[in-house]
Design an enzyme around this catalytic site. Structure first.
Site, short mmCIF file in Angstrom:
data_model
loop_
_atom_site.label_atom_id
_atom_site.label_comp_id
_atom_site.label_asym_id
_atom_site.label_seq_id
_atom_site.Cartn_x
_atom_site.Cartn_y
_atom_site.Cartn_z
N CYS A 82 63.78 91.38 18.16
CA CYS A 82 63.62 92.83 18.07
C CYS A 82 62.27 93.23 17.49
CB CYS A 82 64.75 93.44 17.24
SG CYS A 82 64.81 92.84 15.54
N GLU A 114 64.24 98.04 26.52
CA GLU A 114 64.06 96.73 25.88
C GLU A 114 64.31 95.63 26.90
OE1 GLU A 114 65.13 94.70 21.64
OE2 GLU A 114 66.79 95.64 22.71
#
Length: 485
Positions: free
Chosen positions: A282, A376
């Site tokens: 992340c 993402e």
């Protein structure tokens, strides 16, 4: 099958699940069968909660300076078994060995921080009126749970385990069913370090166990790390059941590159950030905003990325579904007019043809509305957008719904400060591709990268894993009656 079938760890020992459901565990490195993992039912969770509740009174009453002695010994065991644990992470997740070793070294650092907690939770005492004192102390919550993802099989669990346990709680860990091997060794080493039975338990499973954790009346707090979609659901469900919850979600981290950035340092940082752990983190750089004339730096980024070779210094992505999804993003961006400067599609590693690899990919000419610019990807892919000014770059960064990290590459202190003050992210870097704070500074993003209050590591975690007890004391009657009486 390389390893024995995985079992739950409850009340100090491994026990088989009774659900009758399981799934195979396959190594992304080469497609080899590692083990099978049970998909437990609610009965397994009930057993784990019962064990934790039974252990909690004695563990919570143990002075914290005694509790942390377990973690001094545990840290030594992590160091002793560093190679074995690193290999396990590499096999189940697909990382390179060096990345897996770095993950385990971070686990050691996180454990080391937990041993310092007696110095950080001393409480306060003050004479607030003649003959009257007030004091505060941090009290453990009870039984807590941690739900963790596949991308860091050992490090992310260690964001919660050492601090939560050292502060006096008992825990149930729910690992990702994709990478369940490391959690068993964590449990074994904690027991070897002297952790009492029932204080730490592992229950394997799928969505049904996550839901059961959120609903269980005797679980006081839940930490979660995963996608934003699931983080939002877990946070809503856990808090609806009156639990504390800290749920960390996904990210779309922007690196803003200015014309005065040092080309070599910038290129090395950008390439390493976008490809480390195969981009499955992340904090990975997945969007770059090139401000002004930086073609010379973009060229250097491509040259650095070409040095990153699947199967050598680039690991695999977690499975075939992820590989296919990542490659679809690249294909879609190309069809929409972006230029693929370095193409990682269809990567195959000789001798590991069943491995799931995506090569480093650099895409230029990306528009801010493209999927590769907003979603993402979780792969070794960086999308480059072009702007003329730093304000335009910040507008793109601020518009992104996530808020984990942002970085600026420049040699101008004024520009750096300008970005630091205006970036909408919980972790900001200057000439740093992965601005992860080191202990005791805490890890945590903003916006849709985090649901809940506080951070998951460092000193900030103390407030999450404890509740504050305030006591007012008066013994001496000679002090007379006052407003505190």
């Amino acid at each position: 099958m390389k390893y024995s079938p995985i079992q739950n760890f409850i009340d100090g020992g491994f026990v088989p699940a009774t659900s009758g459901r399981s799934m195979t565990v396959v190594s992304p490195l080469d497609g080899s069968l590692l083990s099978t993992v049970p998909l437990s039912d609610a009965d397994a969770l009930e057993s784990a909660v019962a064990a934790a509740r039974k252990a909690f009174p004695a563990w919570s009453r143990t002075p914290i300076k005694e509790r942390v002695q377990v973690f001094f010994r545990y840290k030594t065991l992590l160091e002793k078994h560093l190679d074995e644990l690193s290999t396990l992470v590499m096999e189940e997740n697909g990382k390179t060995y060096d990345e897996a070793k770095a993950e385990m070294e971070k686990c050691i650092e996180l454990t080391e921080f937990a041993t310092s907690l007696p110095q950080l939770v001393t409480g306060e005492v003050l004479e607030v009126s003649r003959g009257v004192e007030c004091r505060t102390e941090h009290v453990p919550l009870g039984v807590v749970a941690s739900i963790v993802p596949f991308n860091f099989p050992s490090m992310v669990p260690h964001w919660s385990i050492p601090n939560a346990l050292a502060l006096g709680n008992c825990m149930i860990l729910k690992p990702s069913e994709k990478v369940p091997l490391s959690s068993g060794r964590i449990a074994e080493l904690l027991k070897e370090a002297g952790l009492p039975d029932g204080v730490f338990n592992v229950v394997h499973g799928d969505t049904s166990i996550v839901e059961a954790i959120c609903d269980h009346p005797h679980i006081e707090a839940v930490s979660f790390v995963g996608s934003t979609r699931v983080a939002r659901i877990v946070y809503q469900r856990a808090t609806a059941n009156y639990k504390r919850c800290l749920a960390l979600g996904g990210a779309k981290n922007h690196l803003m590159v200015m014309p005065d950035a040092l080309p070599d340092m910038t290129a090395q940082n950008v390439a390493a950030s976008m490809s480390g752990c195969a981009g499955q983190r992340c904090m990975a750089a997945s969007a770059m905003v090139a401000v002004g004339e930086v073609d010379h730096i973009v060229q250097r980024i491509v040259e650095e990325a070409k040095k990153i070779v699947p199967g050598q210094n680039l690991g695999a992505v977690i499975n075939k579904e992820s590989k296919e999804r990542i490659e679809r993003y690249i294909t879609e961006a190309e069809a929409q007019g972006a230029k693929v400067l370095l193409d990682g599609r269809n990567a195959v590693v000789a001798g590991k043809e069943e491995g799931t690899y995506v090569g480093p990919t650099v895409i230029d000419g990306v528009r801010p509305d493209m999927a590769v610019a907003t979603e993402e990807i979780f792969g070794p892919v960086i999308s480059i957008m072009r702007t003329k000014t730093v304000d335009e770059a910040l507008k793109i960064e601020n518009a992104n719904p996530y808020g984990n990290a942002a970085s600026v590459f420049t040699q101008n202190g004024g520009v750096a400060r300008y970005v630091m003050e205006r970036a909408s992210a919980g972790m900001v870097g200057v000439n740093v591709g992965v601005p992860v704070p080191r202990e005791p500074f805490s890890f945590g993003g903003w916006n849709e990268s985090k649901f809940g209050v506080g951070d998951i590591t460092g000193k900030s975690s103390i407030a999450f894993w404890t509740k504050l007890k305030k006591t007012t004391i008066k013994w001496n009657p000679e002090a007379g009656v006052n407003w505190m009486s």
